[in-house]
Design a protein around this motif. Structure first.
Motif, PDB file in Angstrom:
ATOM      1  N   SER A  29       0.835  -1.195   0.000  1.00  0.00           N
ATOM      2  CA  SER A  29       0.000   0.000   0.000  1.00  0.00           C
ATOM      3  C   SER A  29       0.867   1.241   0.000  1.00  0.00           C
ATOM      4  CB  SER A  29      -0.901   0.011   1.237  1.00  0.00           C
ATOM      5  OG  SER A  29      -1.749  -1.111   1.246  1.00  0.00           O
ATOM      6  N   GLY A  30       0.543   2.195  -0.848  1.00  0.00           N
ATOM      7  CA  GLY A  30       1.294   3.439  -0.919  1.00  0.00           C
ATOM      8  C   GLY A  30       2.549   3.258  -1.767  1.00  0.00           C
ATOM      9  N   ALA A  31       3.053   4.311  -2.293  1.00  0.00           N
ATOM     10  CA  ALA A  31       4.289   4.279  -3.073  1.00  0.00           C
ATOM     11  C   ALA A  31       5.093   5.518  -2.743  1.00  0.00           C
ATOM     12  CB  ALA A  31       3.971   4.225  -4.568  1.00  0.00           C
ATOM     13  N   GLN A  32       6.416   5.353  -2.706  1.00  0.00           N
ATOM     14  CA  GLN A  32       7.256   6.473  -2.293  1.00  0.00           C
ATOM     15  C   GLN A  32       7.440   7.473  -3.422  1.00  0.00           C
ATOM     16  OE1 GLN A  32      11.089   5.439  -0.665  1.00  0.00           O
ATOM     17  NE2 GLN A  32      11.868   7.512  -0.948  1.00  0.00           N
ATOM     18  N   ASP A  33       6.949   8.678  -3.212  1.00  0.00           N
ATOM     19  CA  ASP A  33       7.198   9.781  -4.141  1.00  0.00           C
ATOM     20  C   ASP A  33       7.698  10.986  -3.352  1.00  0.00           C
ATOM     21  OD1 ASP A  33       4.911  10.420  -2.809  1.00  0.00           O
ATOM     22  OD2 ASP A  33       3.710  10.884  -4.601  1.00  0.00           O
ATOM     23  N   TYR A  34       8.452  10.711  -2.296  1.00  0.00           N
ATOM     24  CA  TYR A  34       8.913  11.759  -1.379  1.00  0.00           C
ATOM     25  C   TYR A  34      10.370  11.492  -0.998  1.00  0.00           C
ATOM     26  CZ  TYR A  34       6.918   7.888   1.335  1.00  0.00           C
ATOM     27  OH  TYR A  34       6.562   6.641   1.785  1.00  0.00           O
ATOM     28  N   LYS A  35      11.011  12.545  -0.550  1.00  0.00           N
ATOM     29  CA  LYS A  35      12.403  12.462  -0.112  1.00  0.00           C
ATOM     30  C   LYS A  35      12.462  12.381   1.414  1.00  0.00           C
ATOM     31  CE  LYS A  35      14.249  15.291  -3.907  1.00  0.00           C
ATOM     32  NZ  LYS A  35      15.003  16.551  -4.224  1.00  0.00           N
ATOM     33  N   PHE A  36      13.501  11.740   1.900  1.00  0.00           N
ATOM     34  CA  PHE A  36      13.750  11.711   3.337  1.00  0.00           C
ATOM     35  C   PHE A  36      14.745  12.821   3.670  1.00  0.00           C
ATOM     36  CE2 PHE A  36      11.720   7.763   2.771  1.00  0.00           C
ATOM     37  CZ  PHE A  36      11.269   7.331   4.010  1.00  0.00           C
ATOM     38  N   GLU A  37      14.266  13.791   4.424  1.00  0.00           N
ATOM     39  CA  GLU A  37      15.074  14.940   4.820  1.00  0.00           C
ATOM     40  C   GLU A  37      14.837  15.223   6.294  1.00  0.00           C
ATOM     41  OE1 GLU A  37      15.122  17.818   0.962  1.00  0.00           O
ATOM     42  OE2 GLU A  37      13.145  17.428   1.830  1.00  0.00           O
ATOM     43  N   GLY A  38      15.857  15.765   6.957  1.00  0.00           N
ATOM     44  CA  GLY A  38      15.693  16.078   8.361  1.00  0.00           C
ATOM     45  C   GLY A  38      16.805  16.949   8.902  1.00  0.00           C
ATOM     46  N   TRP A  39      16.641  17.356  10.163  1.00  0.00           N
ATOM     47  CA  TRP A  39      17.626  18.193  10.839  1.00  0.00           C
ATOM     48  C   TRP A  39      18.683  17.292  11.481  1.00  0.00           C
ATOM     49  CZ3 TRP A  39      17.928  23.215  10.076  1.00  0.00           C
ATOM     50  CH2 TRP A  39      16.783  23.927   9.691  1.00  0.00           C
ATOM     51  N   ALA A  40      19.922  17.442  11.037  1.00  0.00           N
ATOM     52  CA  ALA A  40      20.998  16.549  11.461  1.00  0.00           C
ATOM     53  C   ALA A  40      22.065  17.292  12.244  1.00  0.00           C
ATOM     54  CB  ALA A  40      21.640  15.879  10.244  1.00  0.00           C
ATOM     55  N   GLY A  41      22.634  16.593  13.216  1.00  0.00           N
ATOM     56  CA  GLY A  41      23.814  17.074  13.917  1.00  0.00           C
ATOM     57  C   GLY A  41      25.053  16.448  13.309  1.00  0.00           C
ATOM     58  N   LEU A  56      22.058  22.467  14.131  1.00  0.00           N
ATOM     59  CA  LEU A  56      21.557  21.373  13.309  1.00  0.00           C
ATOM     60  C   LEU A  56      21.369  21.855  11.868  1.00  0.00           C
ATOM     61  CD1 LEU A  56      18.888  20.011  15.802  1.00  0.00           C
ATOM     62  CD2 LEU A  56      21.044  18.922  15.233  1.00  0.00           C
ATOM     63  N   LYS A  57      21.595  20.956  10.924  1.00  0.00           N
ATOM     64  CA  LYS A  57      21.531  21.316   9.509  1.00  0.00           C
ATOM     65  C   LYS A  57      20.532  20.421   8.783  1.00  0.00           C
ATOM     66  CE  LYS A  57      26.418  22.577   9.688  1.00  0.00           C
ATOM     67  NZ  LYS A  57      27.799  22.204   9.273  1.00  0.00           N
ATOM     68  N   TRP A  58      19.758  21.021   7.880  1.00  0.00           N
ATOM     69  CA  TRP A  58      18.771  20.287   7.107  1.00  0.00           C
ATOM     70  C   TRP A  58      19.484  19.525   5.993  1.00  0.00           C
ATOM     71  CZ3 TRP A  58      13.877  19.116   8.061  1.00  0.00           C
ATOM     72  CH2 TRP A  58      13.052  18.668   7.027  1.00  0.00           C
TER      73      TRP A  58
END
Length: 370
Positions: A2-14, A24-26
């Motif tokens: 179910s569902g399909a990935q059409d998105y990026k994984f991004e986040g605030w990183a140390g 922290l940097k995106w």
């Protein structure tokens, strides 16, 4: 699937210990390969836990090879992808959450007995971990992010009676104290319970100990949180002050269970233990960054039949039990919300001890509500 990935994984990183100062940097990163029993969560909320600070700052262990690190293990959001072997009923569109553990072997005695946090092969942390059951060697990434991916066994639906923003910090901080309170009989065999330290963990412990039917004593160095403690569920308040031995006089052998949320390596351990009745339990859930505890007088525990132990987070079954109690009793943590975009203000404020008593990051772009 179910569902399909059409998105990026991004986040605030140390990327260094200085990240806790607001650095922290995106970044964009590659999550583990999607496995048949995985789910993807579109993150709406993520609590800021003291473990996040100790990890980013390399307070617990060297982090040179672990940077960059996206932390956050009190994650709630919308399920957007479900693998074909997901067996716990999760489906796309559900509001669900994951706490501090995201995988284990699922085969050893402890996993089979619903004590996955004590897995013989080791638990996989929701961040700063390495997967070994699937996607061997892949790194786990946390919830200061837009999406999270991981094994569905450790993901639970959030009851509709619970505000999703409030549910987030319960998933690590809450269950960390709920688990030993249940294990050691708070409100049943342990009628009189003491909570040492009135911070993030301590405030959860007060809420739960009261809800479980215990008589609750809050224990703190000063009285400036007394009013809060009484509102949270304490019926008694013990100020230890600078002369702890004098402060506990007359209270010896008055408690059945002590939950210690303090991470102070110089805590007055022997004085705390004197508060326990014979057969009583002292359970440590706070972790001093030194990795050491104060000296202990052996006769304190021998002559009083006192048991000293520790407790780590909680299994998926224990988290479900906790969520059910929260929904039934209409329990509420004391939280402050921060936009995820202001994480570099929220983290230093957490470090400075300004939280009363938990911070929750809100991903407004994903549908989180401030």
């Amino acid at each position: 699937m179910s569902g399909a990935q059409d998105y990026k994984f991004e986040g605030w990183a140390g990327d260094s210990p200085d990240s806790i100062k607001g650095n922290l940097k995106w970044i964009e990163y590659e999550p583990k390969k999607f496995a048949d029993d995985d789910v993807d969560i579109k993150v709406h909320y993520c609590g800021i836990c003291a473990s996040d600070i100790s990890t980013l700052s390399a307070g617990w262990m060297p982090m040179d090879e672990a940077y960059p690190q996206v932390v956050g293990h009190e994650i709630v959001g919308e399920v957007v992808r479900v693998g074909p072997n997901v067996k716990n009923g999760l489906k796309v569109g559900d509001i669900a959450g994951v706490g501090a553990q995201c995988d284990s072997c699922l085969e050893c005695k402890y996993c089979v007995d619903h004590k996955e946090q004590y897995c013989n092969k080791g638990q996989v942390g929701t961040y700063n971990g390495k997967y070994y059951r699937t996607s061997e060697g892949s790194k786990s990434w946390g919830g200061y992010a837009n999406y999270w991916r991981g094994p569905s066994h450790f993901v639970l639906p959030i009851p509709k009676e619970i505000d999703p923003a409030e549910a987030a910090p319960f998933l690590c901080g809450g269950v960390t104290v709920f688990s030993p309170l249940k294990q050691y009989g708070a409100g049943t065999t342990a009628k009189d319970v003491g909570i040492i330290g009135i911070g993030g963990l301590g405030h959860f412990a007060l809420i739960f100990a009261k809800a479980l039917g215990a008589n609750v004593t809050a224990i703190s160095h000063s009285d400036h949180k007394k009013d809060d403690a009484l509102k949270l569920g304490a019926s008694d308040f013990l100020v230890t002050g600078d002369d702890v031995e004098d402060a506990v006089k007359g209270r010896e052998r008055s408690l059945d269970l002590l939950i210690c949320t303090s991470n102070d390596p110089s805590m007055p351990l022997n004085s705390y233990l004197s508060l326990l009745r014979p057969g009583g339990n002292f359970v440590l859930v706070g972790v001093p960054e030194t990795g050491k505890l104060p000296d202990l007088a052996p006769f304190t525990i021998i002559m009083n039949n006192i048991h000293i132990g520790g407790s780590a987070i909680g299994s998926p079954d224990r988290i479900k039990e906790m969520l059910d109690l929260i929904a039934e009793k209409n329990l509420h943590p004391w939280i402050s919300k921060w936009p995820l975009s202001k994480v570099n203000e929220a983290v230093p404020a957490m470090v400075a001890g300004k939280a009363r008593y938990r911070y929750v990051l809100v991903n407004e772009e994903n549908g989180g509500k401030l």
